[in-house]
Design a protein around this motif. Structure first.
Motif, PDB file in Angstrom:
ATOM      1  N   ASP A  90       0.871  -1.180   0.000  1.00  0.00           N
ATOM      2  CA  ASP A  90       0.000   0.000   0.000  1.00  0.00           C
ATOM      3  C   ASP A  90       0.907   1.228   0.000  1.00  0.00           C
ATOM      4  O   ASP A  90       1.433   1.610   1.039  1.00  0.00           O
ATOM      5  N   TYR A 110       0.304   4.293  -0.199  1.00  0.00           N
ATOM      6  CA  TYR A 110      -0.162   5.399   0.635  1.00  0.00           C
ATOM      7  C   TYR A 110       0.170   5.160   2.110  1.00  0.00           C
ATOM      8  O   TYR A 110       0.753   6.021   2.771  1.00  0.00           O
ATOM      9  N   CYS A 111      -0.187   3.987   2.641  1.00  0.00           N
ATOM     10  CA  CYS A 111       0.105   3.674   4.049  1.00  0.00           C
ATOM     11  C   CYS A 111       1.597   3.453   4.292  1.00  0.00           C
ATOM     12  O   CYS A 111       2.116   3.846   5.336  1.00  0.00           O
ATOM     13  N   ASP A 112       2.276   2.803   3.345  1.00  0.00           N
ATOM     14  CA  ASP A 112       3.673   2.433   3.544  1.00  0.00           C
ATOM     15  C   ASP A 112       4.641   3.585   3.315  1.00  0.00           C
ATOM     16  O   ASP A 112       5.674   3.660   3.988  1.00  0.00           O
ATOM     17  N   ILE A 120       1.935   8.482   3.656  1.00  0.00           N
ATOM     18  CA  ILE A 120       1.463   8.983   4.958  1.00  0.00           C
ATOM     19  C   ILE A 120       2.597   9.101   5.975  1.00  0.00           C
ATOM     20  O   ILE A 120       2.712  10.132   6.647  1.00  0.00           O
ATOM     21  N   THR A 146      -6.259   9.322   5.673  1.00  0.00           N
ATOM     22  CA  THR A 146      -4.981   9.031   6.319  1.00  0.00           C
ATOM     23  C   THR A 146      -5.015   7.749   7.143  1.00  0.00           C
ATOM     24  O   THR A 146      -3.990   7.316   7.637  1.00  0.00           O
ATOM     25  N   ARG A 147      -6.173   7.154   7.292  1.00  0.00           N
ATOM     26  CA  ARG A 147      -6.229   5.802   7.855  1.00  0.00           C
ATOM     27  C   ARG A 147      -6.620   4.872   6.718  1.00  0.00           C
ATOM     28  O   ARG A 147      -7.241   5.292   5.742  1.00  0.00           O
ATOM     29  N   HIS A 148      -6.245   3.616   6.835  1.00  0.00           N
ATOM     30  CA  HIS A 148      -6.488   2.696   5.733  1.00  0.00           C
ATOM     31  C   HIS A 148      -7.983   2.443   5.536  1.00  0.00           C
ATOM     32  O   HIS A 148      -8.676   2.029   6.455  1.00  0.00           O
ATOM     33  N   SER A 194      -9.989   0.472   2.365  1.00  0.00           N
ATOM     34  CA  SER A 194      -9.668  -0.307   1.165  1.00  0.00           C
ATOM     35  C   SER A 194     -10.200   0.304  -0.122  1.00  0.00           C
ATOM     36  O   SER A 194      -9.503   0.339  -1.127  1.00  0.00           O
ATOM     37  N   HIS A 244      -6.062   1.089  -1.433  1.00  0.00           N
ATOM     38  CA  HIS A 244      -6.259   2.162  -0.450  1.00  0.00           C
ATOM     39  C   HIS A 244      -7.074   3.205  -1.196  1.00  0.00           C
ATOM     40  O   HIS A 244      -6.650   3.667  -2.262  1.00  0.00           O
ATOM     41  N   HIS A 253      -8.382   6.178  -2.934  1.00  0.00           N
ATOM     42  CA  HIS A 253      -7.739   7.408  -3.367  1.00  0.00           C
ATOM     43  C   HIS A 253      -8.541   8.018  -4.512  1.00  0.00           C
ATOM     44  O   HIS A 253      -9.138   7.310  -5.316  1.00  0.00           O
TER      45      HIS A 253
END
Length: 112
Positions: free
Chosen positions: A4, A6-8, A11, A46-48, A50, A95, A97
């Motif tokens: 991910d 965005y998360c990895d 952010i 900003t939180r996961h 799906s 994620h 978007h």
């Protein structure tokens, strides 16, 4: 769940992006390599989350407000834009978007 971006990376700040706006639950930015259009902005929670199908109503309101603000800025600069999210097999990163894009490289559904 696979990788991910965005998360990895985005952010936590592991990759440099041009941050345009941030709220407690959203991030609006220009990616380091535009995906499409001459102007390309991405809006994410900003939180996961799906996908759009997993989005709760409370966060939806805040996220859509961020998308609306980004679209207004792009329209002010370019006169118009496309706002796009994908779901299911069309979604390359699992994620949620939103892409806000303008200019050469965006899909044209109606000839100008």
């Amino acid at each position: 769940m696979g990788p991910d971006w965005y998360c990895d990376d985005v952010i936590p700040g592991n990759v440099r992006v041009e941050v345009l706006a941030r709220t407690a639950n959203t991030l609006t930015f220009r990616p380091p390599i535009p995906g499409f259009g001459t102007d390309h902005v991405i809006v994410i929670p900003t939180r996961h989350v799906s996908s759009l199908l997993e989005l709760d109503d409370e966060l939806a309101v805040e996220l859509l407000a961020a998308v609306k603000q980004a679209a207004a800025q792009v329209v002010a600069l370019h006169g118009g834009c496309q706002v796009l999210t994908t779901v299911g097999d069309e979604q390359h990163n699992k994620h949620l978007h939103w892409h806000v894009a303008a200019g050469a490289g965006v899909a044209r559904f109606v000839a100008r």
